[in-house]
Design an enzyme around this catalytic site. Structure first.
Site, PDB file in Angstrom:
ATOM      1  N   GLY A   1       0.859  11.914 -24.495  1.00 12.00           N
ATOM      2  CA  GLY A   1       1.898  10.902 -24.339  1.00 12.00           C
ATOM      3  C   GLY A   1       1.975  10.415 -22.900  1.00 12.00           C
ATOM      4  O   GLY A   1       2.178   9.220 -22.649  1.00 12.00           O
ATOM      5  N   SER A   2       1.812  11.327 -21.954  1.00 12.70           N
ATOM      6  CA  SER A   2       1.885  10.951 -20.534  1.00 12.70           C
ATOM      7  C   SER A   2       0.814   9.920 -20.201  1.00 12.70           C
ATOM      8  O   SER A   2       1.072   8.951 -19.482  1.00 12.70           O
ATOM      9  CB  SER A   2       1.700  12.176 -19.635  1.00 12.70           C
ATOM     10  OG  SER A   2       2.684  13.145 -19.904  1.00 12.70           O
TER      11      SER A   2
ATOM     12  N   CYS B   1       9.500  20.323 -17.936  1.00 15.01           N
ATOM     13  CA  CYS B   1       8.825  19.927 -16.701  1.00 15.01           C
ATOM     14  C   CYS B   1       9.667  20.233 -15.481  1.00 15.01           C
ATOM     15  O   CYS B   1       9.154  20.386 -14.393  1.00 15.01           O
ATOM     16  CB  CYS B   1       8.526  18.427 -16.740  1.00 15.01           C
ATOM     17  SG  CYS B   1       8.097  17.839 -18.361  1.00 15.01           S
TER      18      CYS B   1
HETATM   19  C1  LIG Z   1       6.825  15.137 -24.213  1.00 20.48           C
HETATM   20  C2  LIG Z   1       7.142  13.796 -23.717  1.00 20.48           C
HETATM   21  C3  LIG Z   1       6.200  13.044 -23.000  1.00 20.48           C
HETATM   22  C4  LIG Z   1       4.864  13.589 -22.617  1.00 20.48           C
HETATM   23  O1  LIG Z   1       4.014  13.796 -23.702  1.00 20.48           O
HETATM   24  P1  LIG Z   1       2.722  14.726 -23.469  1.00 20.48           P
HETATM   25  O2  LIG Z   1       1.896  14.537 -24.681  1.00 20.48           O
HETATM   26  O3  LIG Z   1       3.240  16.116 -23.331  1.00 20.48           O
HETATM   27  O4  LIG Z   1       2.068  14.252 -22.225  1.00 20.48           O
HETATM   28  C5  LIG Z   1       6.539  11.774 -22.605  1.00 20.48           C
HETATM   29  N1  LIG Z   1       7.740  11.261 -22.901  1.00 20.48           N
HETATM   30  C6  LIG Z   1       8.677  11.938 -23.586  1.00 20.48           C
HETATM   31  C7  LIG Z   1       9.967  11.287 -23.908  1.00 20.48           C
HETATM   32  C8  LIG Z   1       8.403  13.233 -24.016  1.00 20.48           C
HETATM   33  O5  LIG Z   1       9.335  13.910 -24.683  1.00 20.48           O
END
Ligand SMILES: *Cc1c(COP(=O)(O)O)cnc(C)c1O
Length: 397
Positions: free
Chosen positions: A72-73, A326
């Site tokens: 997601g990042s 985090c």
């Molecule tokens: C967990 C999360 C991310 C990051 O996702 P990853 O796959 O862990 O990098 C980004 N935004 C929100 C709102 C999240 O909860």
């Protein structure tokens, strides 16, 4: 040792059986590279195409609008950087966002500010919401992007995304939303919601870690984020994580198929937790009570430290969180709770319980027994609580 009660699903979820089974053939057997022209490669290519179609369907998107990423990042980084660079080309150097975004968004924006862009961080109301009017007021003639998260990962509040998208559409400003906490949990429809770019991550809906996706609407330019081969229509090089991608697609299909029944069950558990925990004196629910994710409970208890609360709950087999994973490990209170206007002293005593459909009524009862015990134990040892009780300092909640 009693069973572990895992209620930190906003940090990550357990993989579903279906997601694990979907991945297995790609760990053992189907090893082809989808870019290879031979049969072994083409089997992998078909799996990749199938996964793209499955994910697109869940979002009401076209398969060509889905780009796989490593998380997601990465999707957040790519969407924001791409919009910033394309904006700059047209002399636009302004971005609108909020003060309580995930660090994947906030830190990207901070970096862009150092590179000369200007960012307006919208104030978040004490109920954990921003409004479309705020977005409208913040948009300038040189605004290159609006990025507002769909649902907040700490307080679980669901933003008025459709209305914000409408404002962006009317003003012709590209609109990105970090929907990592929303996708698979509440209905998300990129067309009806007027979304141009959207980030999602598999491990937040019972899929595997290390795989995500970016939706980018046709016509919205998307710059290459990782240079190399022509994978992902030239936007993201690197041999695809086929097993992870296929697994993600089945996890999403499964969670979307059961969304209504899961949400109905979770809301009951969530509300029992909220009502039960609010009986603790000088406690407070963070974020609007109704406009929140079905699985999110976020509370503050005055006079205690969240870290102590978490460790003692862990000793009782309850795995929760005090803000985002985090930021744990740092002593600063969560930027999200501060953005909601909570004083530092109060924000320090926070507890996030994020459920999943795997949790039960028994889990809720165990939490409702353990938290009040631990809070009163910690208050009993707290000099701050003693001062509050003696009236030497005023109660803030
Ligand atoms: C967990 C999360 C991310 C990051 O996702 P990853 O796959 O862990 O990098 C980004 N935004 C929100 C709102 C999240 O909860």
């Amino acid at each position: 040792m009693s069973k572990t009660i895992y209620v930190d699903n906003a940090a990550t979820t357990a993989m579903s059986d279906k997601a694990i089974e979907a991945m297995m053939p790609y760990l053992k057997g189907v090893y082809g590279n989808p870019s290879s022209l031979h049969t072994v490669g083409q089997v992998a290519k078909e799996a990749l195409d199938g996964a793209r179609a499955r994910i697109a369907k869940c979002l009401n998107a076209d398969p060509k609008e889905i780009y796989f990423t490593s998380c997601g990042s990465e999707a957040d980084n790519q969407a924001i950087r791409s919009a910033a660079v394309n904006g700059l080309r047209k002399g636009k150097k302004h971005i609108v966002s909020t003060a309580f975004e995930h660090h994947a968004v906030l830190h990207t924006l901070k970096k862009l500010e150092k590179e000369g862009l200007e960012v307006t961080y919208l104030d978040v109301h004490s109920d954990g919401l921003v409004t479309a009017e705020q977005v409208q007021k913040a948009i300038r003639s040189d605004t290159a992007l609006v990025t507002v998260m769909y649902a907040n990962n700490e307080v679980g509040t669901i933003q008025p995304i459709r209305e914000i998208g409408e404002v962006c559409k009317k003003t012709g400003v590209p609109f990105h939303t970090d929907a990592v906490q929303a996708v698979g949990h509440i209905p998300v429809d990129v067309k009806a919601d007027n979304i141009d770019m959207l980030s999602l991550s598999a491990h937040k809906f019972h899929g595997p870690k290390g795989v995500g996706a970016l939706y980018c609407k046709r016509g919205i330019p998307l710059n290459t984020f990782i240079e190399g081969g022509a994978q992902e229509r030239g936007r993201r090089a690197g041999t695809e994580n086929i097993g992870g991608i296929v697994s993600m697609s089945y996890a999403l299909e499964e969670t979307c198929a059961h969304m209504a029944e899961n949400a109905a069950k979770l809301v009951v558990l969530r509300d029992k937790l909220i009502d039960g925990l609010l009986k603790i004196p000088h406690s407070k629910l963070n974020g609007d009570r109704r406009k929140r994710l079905p699985a999110n409970v976020n509370m503050c208890f005055e006079g205690i430290e969240g870290e102590g609360l978490l460790l003692l709950l862990d000793a009782k087999g309850i795995c929760a969180s005090s803000g985002s994973a985090c930021t744990s490990g740092s002593l600063d209170p969560s930027h999200v709770l501060l953005a909601l206007g909570l004083p530092h002293e109060v924000a320090h005593g926070s507890l996030r319980i994020s459920l999943s459909e795997y949790n039960t009524e028994e889990d809720v009862q165990a939490i409702l027994k353990a938290v009040p015990e631990v809070v009163s134990y910690l208050r009993g040892m707290s000099p701050v609580w003693e001062e509050l009780e003696k009236g030497e300092r005023p109660h803030l909640i």
